[in-house]
Design an enzyme around this catalytic site. Structure first.
Site, PDB file in Angstrom:
ATOM      1  N   ARG A  38      32.133  28.113  71.420  1.00  0.00           N
ATOM      2  CA  ARG A  38      30.779  28.632  71.199  1.00  0.00           C
ATOM      3  C   ARG A  38      29.997  28.749  72.507  1.00  0.00           C
ATOM      4  NH1 ARG A  38      28.905  25.872  65.444  1.00  0.00           N
ATOM      5  NH2 ARG A  38      29.494  27.671  64.169  1.00  0.00           N
ATOM      6  N   GLY A 347      35.264  26.497  61.985  1.00  0.00           N
ATOM      7  CA  GLY A 347      35.607  25.455  62.953  1.00  0.00           C
ATOM      8  C   GLY A 347      37.067  25.033  62.903  1.00  0.00           C
TER       9      GLY A 347
HETATM   10  C1  3PG Z   1      27.773  25.636  61.818  1.00  0.00           C
HETATM   11  O1  3PG Z   1      28.444  24.971  62.613  1.00  0.00           O
HETATM   12  O2  3PG Z   1      28.184  25.927  60.672  1.00  0.00           O
HETATM   13  C2  3PG Z   1      26.458  26.169  62.284  1.00  0.00           C
HETATM   14  O3  3PG Z   1      26.167  25.740  63.565  1.00  0.00           O
HETATM   15  C3  3PG Z   1      25.369  25.818  61.315  1.00  0.00           C
HETATM   16  O4  3PG Z   1      25.207  24.430  61.229  1.00  0.00           O
HETATM   17  P1  3PG Z   1      24.661  23.797  59.885  1.00  0.00           P
HETATM   18  O5  3PG Z   1      25.720  24.001  58.851  1.00  0.00           O
HETATM   19  O6  3PG Z   1      24.388  22.341  60.180  1.00  0.00           O
HETATM   20  O7  3PG Z   1      23.397  24.544  59.531  1.00  0.00           O
END
Ligand code: 3PG
Ligand code: MG
Length: 391
Positions: A38, A347
């Site tokens: 990111r 992720g």
């Molecule tokens: C993520 O990693 O999904 C985004 O950065 C959003 O984060 P969050 O789900 O805590 O809003």
């Protein structure tokens, strides 16, 4: 997609105060950043703004702190350090910034975690106005957080003198448009992960958009169980069987949903445990399905090799564990080897792609997880809608 938003790259930036919302919410373990994807994705935006002599203030969240208090464990300090390394210039972290940010043209600072501010996630209007007052131009570049209507992603865009989209956000939307608007067929989606319930909407939506929907992980287990297969002690959701039956019967759309024909099972995930390959009609009551088997991997690989477009979110097994990583590895390698336009997000998916060394072979790696899924669902992203309103 002709997206009707202002673009940062078409504005005069010289000397302007830019407030750039990035998604610098990176995984951190023991104080060290474990994936800088990111950060590297945000670099071109930051470099462009600096080259055009803007005064650049970056904002982002990290994790989910309790609002209104500082949580040292969720400081953006490691991010500032790594950004400075990547940019080859200082990136000071500013902890007290809501009353004004001091930054010279052609310089950049990083503001401390925006979720330390009370009112951020509630999209508090007073906070949004204070954020807007910090800039001449608000740049939304955080695709990964575009599904959140927070003060730093939504409210601020309403009040800023100018609100526009940054190059990373534009690039994400263009890649998704290429995969969804008039894609090369067949379109194959791979949706893995633990639970049907968290991916219900995306599975339903993709079934009407793609030609083949490949499933893995707990999602595949739930579908197998629905189809009457003994899945032993595998992770699965009995309350999702009704939905799964409709998916398999193609009630949501034309997509075929091939099921695993063999799997890797074990009785536990303890260190040193060995997996056993079994056809899906030979799973025992004590077994847990932890990966797809080699025949299934080969069949999925063939489908991927014929694809014109591939969308991927979610691993097909417990890939962090070497014994159960082979299925996800073979998916990663098949996507990499395919001639298709391929886009992957989330992720865990990016972690797998990094682990299996195929980063450069995927056409586009999205920085979005939840936002990526929400986009695939055709659900509006609030942070984009407000940019369109301000165009
Ligand atoms: C993520 O990693 O999904 C985004 O950065 C959003 O984060 P969050 O789900 O805590 O809003
Ligand atoms: Mg998330």
């Amino acid at each position: 997609m002709a997206l009707a938003v202002k673009r940062m790259t078409e504005l005069e930036l010289d000397g302007r105060r830019l407030l750039i919302r990035e998604d610098l919410n990176v995984p951190i373990k023991d104080g060290a950043i474990t994936s800088a994807k990111r950060l590297s994705a945000a670099l071109p935006t930051i470099e462009y703004a600096l080259q055009h002599h803007a005064r650049v203030a970056l904002i982002s969240h990290l994790g989910r702190p309790r609002e209104g208090a500082v949580d040292a464990a969720l400081s953006l300090a490691p991010v500032a350090t790594m950004l400075a390394e990547l940019l080859g210039r200082p990136v000071p972290l500013v902890t007290d910034w809501l009353d004004g940010i001091d930054v010279q043209p052609g310089h950049v600072v990083l503001c401390e975690n925006v979720r330390f501010l009370a009112g951020e996630t509630a999209n508090d209007d007073a906070l949004a106005r204070r954020l807007a007052a910090l800039c001449d131009i608000y740049v939304m570049d955080a695709f990964g957080t575009a599904h959140r209507a927070h003060a730093s992603t939504h409210g601020v865009a309403r009040h800023a003198p100018v609100a526009c989209a940054g190059p990373l956000l534009i690039g994400e939307l263009e890649a998704l448009a290429r995969a969804l608007d008039e894609p090369a067929h067949p379109v194959v989606a791979i949706i893995g992960g633990a639970k049907v319930s968290t991916k219900l909407a995306v599975l339903g939506a993709l079934a009407s958009k793609v030609d083949e929907l490949i499933v893995g992980g707990g999602i595949a287990n739930t579908l197998l169980a629905t189809a009457g297969v003994e899945v032993g002690r595998s992770l699965q959701e009995a309350r999702m069987h009704g939905f799964a039956a409709k998916l398999l019967a193609r009630e949501f759309g034309r997509a075929s949903v091939p099921l695993p024909t063999d799997v890797v099972v074990a009785e536990s995930m303890d260190a040193g445990v060995r997996g056993t390959v079994k056809p899906t009609d030979a799973i025992a009551k004590r077994d847990m399905i932890l990966d797809i088997g080699p025949d299934t991997a080969r069949a999925y690989g063939e489908r991927l090799s014929r694809a014109g477009t591939i969308l991927w979110n979610g691993p097909v097994g417990v890939f962090e564990h070497p014994e159960f990583s082979q299925g996800t590895r073979s998916i990663a390698e098949a996507v990499a080897a395919s001639q298709a336009f391929s886009i992957a997000g989330g992720g865990e998916t990016l972690a797998a792609i990094e682990q299996f060394g195929v980063v450069d072979e995927i056409s586009y790696l999205s920085t979005g997880g939840g936002a990526f899924l929400q986009f695939l669902e055709d659900k509006p992203l609030p942070a984009l809608e407000i940019l369109a309103d301000r165009a």
